[in-house]
Design an enzyme around this catalytic site. Structure first.
Site, short mmCIF file in Angstrom:
data_model
loop_
_atom_site.label_atom_id
_atom_site.label_comp_id
_atom_site.label_asym_id
_atom_site.label_seq_id
_atom_site.Cartn_x
_atom_site.Cartn_y
_atom_site.Cartn_z
N ARG A 150 0.82 -1.22 0.00
CA ARG A 150 0.00 0.00 0.00
C ARG A 150 0.85 1.26 0.00
NH1 ARG A 150 -4.32 0.16 4.39
NH2 ARG A 150 -4.70 2.10 3.28
N TYR A 164 -7.91 15.90 -5.90
CA TYR A 164 -8.04 17.23 -5.30
C TYR A 164 -7.18 17.30 -4.05
CZ TYR A 164 -11.63 14.71 -2.54
OH TYR A 164 -12.30 13.80 -1.78
N MET A 166 -6.47 18.94 -0.20
CA MET A 166 -7.29 19.41 0.93
C MET A 166 -6.48 19.69 2.17
SD MET A 166 -9.33 15.95 2.05
CE MET A 166 -9.93 16.67 3.57
N HIS A 191 -14.49 8.05 9.60
CA HIS A 191 -14.18 8.35 8.20
C HIS A 191 -13.81 7.06 7.45
CE1 HIS A 191 -12.07 9.99 4.71
NE2 HIS A 191 -11.05 9.23 5.04
N GLN A 204 -8.78 4.45 -3.25
CA GLN A 204 -8.33 5.76 -2.78
C GLN A 204 -6.84 5.70 -2.48
OE1 GLN A 204 -7.84 4.41 0.26
NE2 GLN A 204 -7.86 5.94 1.89
N SER A 242 -15.09 15.69 7.88
CA SER A 242 -15.20 16.52 6.68
C SER A 242 -16.11 17.72 6.91
CB SER A 242 -15.73 15.71 5.50
OG SER A 242 -14.81 14.73 5.12
O1 76R Z 1 -5.95 4.07 4.67
C1 76R Z 1 -6.90 3.43 5.15
O2 76R Z 1 -7.70 2.74 4.48
C2 76R Z 1 -7.12 3.52 6.63
C3 76R Z 1 -8.25 4.38 6.96
C4 76R Z 1 -8.12 5.76 6.33
C5 76R Z 1 -7.25 6.79 6.69
C6 76R Z 1 -6.19 6.81 7.78
C7 76R Z 1 -8.92 6.23 5.22
C8 76R Z 1 -9.85 5.48 4.55
N1 76R Z 1 -8.57 7.52 4.96
C9 76R Z 1 -7.56 7.90 5.82
C10 76R Z 1 -6.91 9.13 5.90
MN1 76R Z 1 -9.46 8.77 3.64
N2 76R Z 1 -10.31 9.95 2.26
C11 76R Z 1 -10.22 11.32 2.23
C12 76R Z 1 -11.13 11.81 1.25
O3 76R Z 1 -13.85 14.19 0.41
C13 76R Z 1 -13.63 14.15 1.65
O4 76R Z 1 -14.51 14.47 2.50
C14 76R Z 1 -12.29 13.75 2.12
C15 76R Z 1 -11.40 13.27 1.00
C16 76R Z 1 -11.75 10.72 0.67
C17 76R Z 1 -12.79 10.75 -0.43
C18 76R Z 1 -11.23 9.55 1.31
C19 76R Z 1 -11.61 8.27 1.00
N3 76R Z 1 -8.34 10.33 4.31
C20 76R Z 1 -7.31 10.25 5.20
C21 76R Z 1 -6.70 11.56 5.32
C22 76R Z 1 -5.52 11.91 6.23
C23 76R Z 1 -6.07 12.60 7.44
C24 76R Z 1 -5.21 12.54 8.67
O5 76R Z 1 -4.35 11.66 8.80
O6 76R Z 1 -5.45 13.42 9.54
C25 76R Z 1 -7.42 12.41 4.51
C26 76R Z 1 -7.18 13.89 4.28
C27 76R Z 1 -8.44 11.63 3.89
C28 76R Z 1 -9.38 12.12 3.00
N4 76R Z 1 -10.55 7.14 2.94
C29 76R Z 1 -10.53 5.87 3.43
C30 76R Z 1 -11.31 7.17 1.78
C31 76R Z 1 -11.77 5.83 1.52
C32 76R Z 1 -12.61 5.42 0.32
C33 76R Z 1 -11.28 5.03 2.53
C34 76R Z 1 -11.49 3.54 2.73
C35 76R Z 1 -10.43 2.82 1.94
C36 76R Z 1 -10.54 1.34 2.04
O7 76R Z 1 -10.87 0.82 3.11
O8 76R Z 1 -10.28 0.69 1.00
#
Ligand code: 76R
Length: 273
Positions: A150, A164, A166, A191, A204, A242
């Site tokens: 990963r 995008y 953020m 989230h 993602q 968000s």
């Molecule tokens: O990586 C992982 O699967 C573990 C859980 C996870 C983390 C730590 C995760 C899952 N994300 C993580 C971190 Mn995310 N993510 C976004 C966006 O549009 C919005 O409102 C936000 C933009 C999307 C669409 C998205 C999708 N994620 C983060 C971080 C870092 C924040 C921090 O560390 O403080 C951001 C900025 C962020 C934003 N996230 C997932 C997704 C999806 C689809 C998953 C599930 C992935 C999976 O299980 O396959």
């Protein structure tokens, strides 16, 4: 959770560069068709040689750009080299970069950071002591090995990409960076749960860009159907993390264009499935 233990651990992998470019259509169209074909084929073979896992081209929708080049490399040096290799293409004389984004694949480890710190405390280790640091480094190394695929992902082969940048809010009222670790962990967990419901249809890749570019994270989403981007992002808007703490940059959406399809794209033919 102790106050001094505030910053979640992160793992970093591939360095990433997004390049958005506009085609200078008037100059391009004035070229002889045979010259255009030659220039297109030079560009296509460079991208082809870089390999589909490392570099990809997307045909962008809208006025913000015509092409998006996406590159993943093991180091920032290699990323810089990819950028220079592209710049030397003749095609580059007919492109104009509208924006770019530099970041690194990042896995946030809120949950496992919390678990690890709890275990260390139960074992009687003192935060920031030599023993603590050593145990933490060992644990990070273990996680890094487990997460290797990963951390260094191939660019997903899906037909559509959405990108995008953020930030998390640092306002006077709402400041993510002053929220206690425990609450951030809970919100990030929620989230992740929403995200996982889309795991089958959206891939993602989160890249971190603090210190590298103007926003804190880059979000790359890949899917076979662009409507999933809208549905996922809409649903996430209701997540506390968000709804309250997210600030978004400019959105880009594009269609994967294989090297073999690049010449046709430059002749005005949208990439076929
Ligand atoms: O990586 C992982 O699967 C573990 C859980 C996870 C983390 C730590 C995760 C899952 N994300 C993580 C971190 Mn995310 N993510 C976004 C966006 O549009 C919005 O409102 C936000 C933009 C999307 C669409 C998205 C999708 N994620 C983060 C971080 C870092 C924040 C921090 O560390 O403080 C951001 C900025 C962020 C934003 N996230 C997932 C997704 C999806 C689809 C998953 C599930 C992935 C999976 O299980 O396959």
């Amino acid at each position: 959770m102790m106050d001094s233990l505030n910053v979640p651990l992160t793992l970093e992998g591939s360095f990433a560069l997004h390049q958005m470019a506009r085609i200078r259509w008037p100059e391009w169209k004035r070229l002889d068709p045979a010259v255009r074909a030659d220039i297109a084929s030079e560009a296509a073979s460079l991208v082809e040689n870089m390999g589909p896992a490392n570099s990809a081209v997307f045909s962008l929708l809208g006025h913000k750009g015509d092409l998006m080049f996406l590159h993943f490399r093991r180091s920032m040096d290699q990323l810089n080299q990819a950028e220079l290799d592209l710049a030397r293409l003749r095609l580059w004389d007919y492109l104009e970069l509208t924006t770019s984004y530099v970041s690194v694949v990042e896995l946030g480890l809120y949950d496992s950071t919390a678990r690890m710190w709890r275990t260390f405390q139960e074992q009687g280790l003192k935060p920031a002591s030599e023993e603590w640091k050593k145990a933490q480094e060992e644990e990070i190394e273990r996680q890094r090995k487990a997460m290797e695929p990963r951390l260094y992902p191939a660019i997903p082969a899906h037909r559509f990409a959405c990108f995008y940048p953020m930030d998390r809010k640092r306002g006077e009222e709402k400041n993510w960076y002053q929220v206690p670790f425990h609450d951030r962990n809970r919100m990030m967990h929620e989230h992740g749960q929403v995200g996982r419901r889309y795991a089958e249809v959206v891939r993602q890749i989160i890249t971190g860009s603090i210190g590298f570019d103007d926003w804190e994270w880059g979000v790359d989403l890949f899917s076979e159907d662009p409507l999933w981007f809208k549905k996922l992002i809409y649903e996430m808007r209701f997540d506390e993390v968000s709804a309250v703490y997210a600030l978004f940059g400019t959105f880009y959406v594009g269609v994967r264009t294989l090297p073999a399809q690049l010449a046709a794209l430059l002749e005005g033919q949208a990439p076929e499935r």
